[in-house]
Scaffold this motif. Structure first.
Motif, short mmCIF file in Angstrom:
data_model
loop_
_atom_site.label_atom_id
_atom_site.label_comp_id
_atom_site.label_asym_id
_atom_site.label_seq_id
_atom_site.Cartn_x
_atom_site.Cartn_y
_atom_site.Cartn_z
N THR A 1 0.83 -1.20 0.00
CA THR A 1 0.00 0.00 0.00
C THR A 1 0.87 1.25 0.00
O THR A 1 2.00 1.24 0.51
CB THR A 1 -0.92 0.08 1.24
N ALA A 2 0.34 2.32 -0.58
CA ALA A 2 0.93 3.66 -0.44
C ALA A 2 -0.23 4.63 -0.50
O ALA A 2 -1.24 4.37 -1.15
CB ALA A 2 1.92 3.94 -1.55
N TYR A 3 -0.06 5.74 0.22
CA TYR A 3 -1.15 6.71 0.29
C TYR A 3 -0.69 8.12 -0.12
O TYR A 3 -1.45 9.07 -0.01
CB TYR A 3 -1.73 6.77 1.71
N ASP A 4 0.59 8.22 -0.53
CA ASP A 4 1.13 9.55 -0.86
C ASP A 4 2.26 9.43 -1.88
O ASP A 4 2.74 8.33 -2.16
CB ASP A 4 1.65 10.25 0.41
N TYR A 5 2.67 10.60 -2.38
CA TYR A 5 3.69 10.65 -3.43
C TYR A 5 5.04 10.05 -3.02
O TYR A 5 5.56 9.17 -3.71
CB TYR A 5 3.84 12.11 -3.91
N PRO A 6 5.65 10.48 -1.89
CA PRO A 6 7.01 9.97 -1.61
C PRO A 6 7.02 8.45 -1.39
O PRO A 6 7.93 7.76 -1.85
CB PRO A 6 7.45 10.72 -0.35
N THR A 7 6.02 7.94 -0.70
CA THR A 7 5.98 6.49 -0.47
C THR A 7 5.83 5.75 -1.79
O THR A 7 6.54 4.77 -2.06
CB THR A 7 4.83 6.11 0.48
N ALA A 8 4.92 6.24 -2.62
CA ALA A 8 4.71 5.58 -3.92
C ALA A 8 6.01 5.61 -4.73
O ALA A 8 6.39 4.61 -5.34
CB ALA A 8 3.59 6.28 -4.68
N ARG A 9 6.70 6.72 -4.70
CA ARG A 9 7.94 6.83 -5.49
C ARG A 9 9.01 5.87 -4.96
O ARG A 9 9.70 5.21 -5.73
CB ARG A 9 8.42 8.28 -5.45
N MET A 10 9.10 5.77 -3.62
CA MET A 10 10.09 4.84 -3.04
C MET A 10 9.75 3.40 -3.39
O MET A 10 10.63 2.62 -3.75
CB MET A 10 10.14 5.02 -1.51
N LEU A 11 8.49 3.03 -3.29
CA LEU A 11 8.08 1.66 -3.60
C LEU A 11 8.31 1.37 -5.08
O LEU A 11 8.77 0.28 -5.46
CB LEU A 11 6.62 1.41 -3.24
N ASP A 12 7.98 2.33 -5.91
CA ASP A 12 8.16 2.18 -7.35
C ASP A 12 9.64 1.98 -7.67
O ASP A 12 10.01 1.07 -8.43
CB ASP A 12 7.62 3.43 -8.04
N ARG B 1 1.23 10.17 -9.12
CA ARG B 1 2.37 11.02 -9.51
C ARG B 1 3.70 10.36 -9.17
O ARG B 1 4.70 10.60 -9.83
CB ARG B 1 2.28 12.38 -8.80
N GLY B 2 3.71 9.52 -8.13
CA GLY B 2 4.98 8.92 -7.69
C GLY B 2 5.29 7.59 -8.35
O GLY B 2 6.42 7.11 -8.28
N ALA B 3 4.30 6.96 -8.98
CA ALA B 3 4.50 5.60 -9.51
C ALA B 3 4.67 5.64 -11.03
O ALA B 3 3.74 6.00 -11.74
CB ALA B 3 3.32 4.72 -9.13
N LYS B 4 5.86 5.27 -11.46
CA LYS B 4 6.10 5.29 -12.92
C LYS B 4 5.93 3.90 -13.53
O LYS B 4 5.39 3.75 -14.62
CB LYS B 4 7.53 5.78 -13.21
N ASN B 5 6.42 2.87 -12.84
CA ASN B 5 6.41 1.52 -13.41
C ASN B 5 5.40 0.59 -12.77
O ASN B 5 4.90 -0.32 -13.42
CB ASN B 5 7.81 0.89 -13.27
N ALA B 6 5.14 0.79 -11.48
CA ALA B 6 4.22 -0.12 -10.78
C ALA B 6 2.79 0.09 -11.26
O ALA B 6 2.41 1.19 -11.68
CB ALA B 6 4.31 0.11 -9.28
N LEU B 7 2.01 -0.97 -11.16
CA LEU B 7 0.58 -0.90 -11.47
C LEU B 7 -0.12 -0.27 -10.26
O LEU B 7 0.05 -0.76 -9.15
CB LEU B 7 0.07 -2.33 -11.69
N VAL B 8 -0.87 0.79 -10.48
CA VAL B 8 -1.55 1.44 -9.34
C VAL B 8 -3.02 1.01 -9.29
O VAL B 8 -3.77 1.19 -10.25
CB VAL B 8 -1.45 2.98 -9.43
N VAL B 9 -3.38 0.43 -8.14
CA VAL B 9 -4.76 -0.01 -7.91
C VAL B 9 -5.35 0.86 -6.80
O VAL B 9 -4.70 1.09 -5.78
CB VAL B 9 -4.79 -1.50 -7.45
#
Ligand code: KIV
Length: 253
Positions: A21-32, A72-80
């Protein structure tokens, strides 16, 4: 079907699919950047970010607001993106709200329920919107069921879960989360599933992949950690340490 979905399907049964899970830009970017396959804007944000006692307080406005940052933070991961409680009460409403969530730039939506939600799932997938289903323990039912209870403990429950799985596959889901289900039942469901199963609290290695709440994984919500999670970091401890170090520094000339 685009490359992100092809990647998930290619992995099915060969190497574990990772979902966090991610709920914000920096977390999504780090996970991505860490190569996570799927990022879920879960309605668990109600507890992890907004301080509610459960997910039944989460609204479409909350989900839209957080999904925009994650996309905005996820470039490659599939966002659900999760569909919150009451946002899919009828098939028409489900489609209307799924469309709104997809306007954030997300790749797919997720909703809780099996046979009971077959029509809502079909309304969404028939309109070309990819959907991840969610069966087993359904956190949005916490009030109705008086708490969180493991599923698949009897033969009757196991059979109901098999029917749920068949319903979501029939309705066009591309993947299914199986939450807090007896491990042998989750493994049996995975065996007969034609779509990737993603487990949480349903045993290690019983599904094609696993999903974890980010805060549970990194020790970011120390007030409650589910028994099935082994945290891989202690972020809250690190924050306390840094804040105390900074406060001590304020005393220095
Ligand atoms: O909201 C969420 O985080 C979820 C996971 C528990 C699968 O639905």
């Amino acid at each position: 079907m685009n490359e992100k979905f092809e990647n998930i399907l290619r992995k099915m049964g060969k190497s574990p699919i990772s979902q966090l899970t991610a709920y914000d830009y920096p977390t999504a970017r780090m996970l991505d950047e860490a190569g996570v396959d799927i990022i879920l804007v879960g309605d668990s944000l109600g507890m992890m970010v907004l301080g509610y006692p459960d997910t039944t307080h989460v609204t479409m406005q909350h989900m839209l607001h957080h999904a925009e940052g994650v996309v905005r933070g996820a470039k490659n991961a599939l966002v659900v993106v999760d569909m919150p409680i009451h946002s899919f009460d009828t098939p028409e409403l489900a489609l209307e709200n799924a469309r709104l969530l997809m306007q954030t730039g997300a790749d797919a939506v997720k909703l809780e329920g099996g046979t009971a939600q077959e029509a809502a799932i079909r309304a969404i997938t028939a309109a070309g919107i990819p959907l991840q289903a969610h069966i087993g323990l359904l956190p949005q039912k916490v009030k109705e069921e008086g708490g969180y209870h493991m599923k698949g403990k009897s033969d009757v429950e196991a059979e109901a879960l098999r029917k749920d799985l068949e319903a979501v596959i029939r309705a066009g889901a591309f993947s299914v989360v199986i939450e807090c289900t007896r491990h042998s039942v989750a493994a049996a469901l995975t065996k007969i599933s034609s779509i990737p199963t993603i487990g949480i609290g349903s045993g290690h290695g019983t599904c094609h992949g696993e999903v974890c709440v980010f805060h549970d994984l990194v020790g970011g919500f120390p007030w409650f950690v589910p028994g099935f999670v082994t945290p891989g970091a202690n972020i809250s401890g690190e924050i306390s340490r840094a804040v105390n170090q900074w406060k001590c520094g304020l005393l220095l000339p």
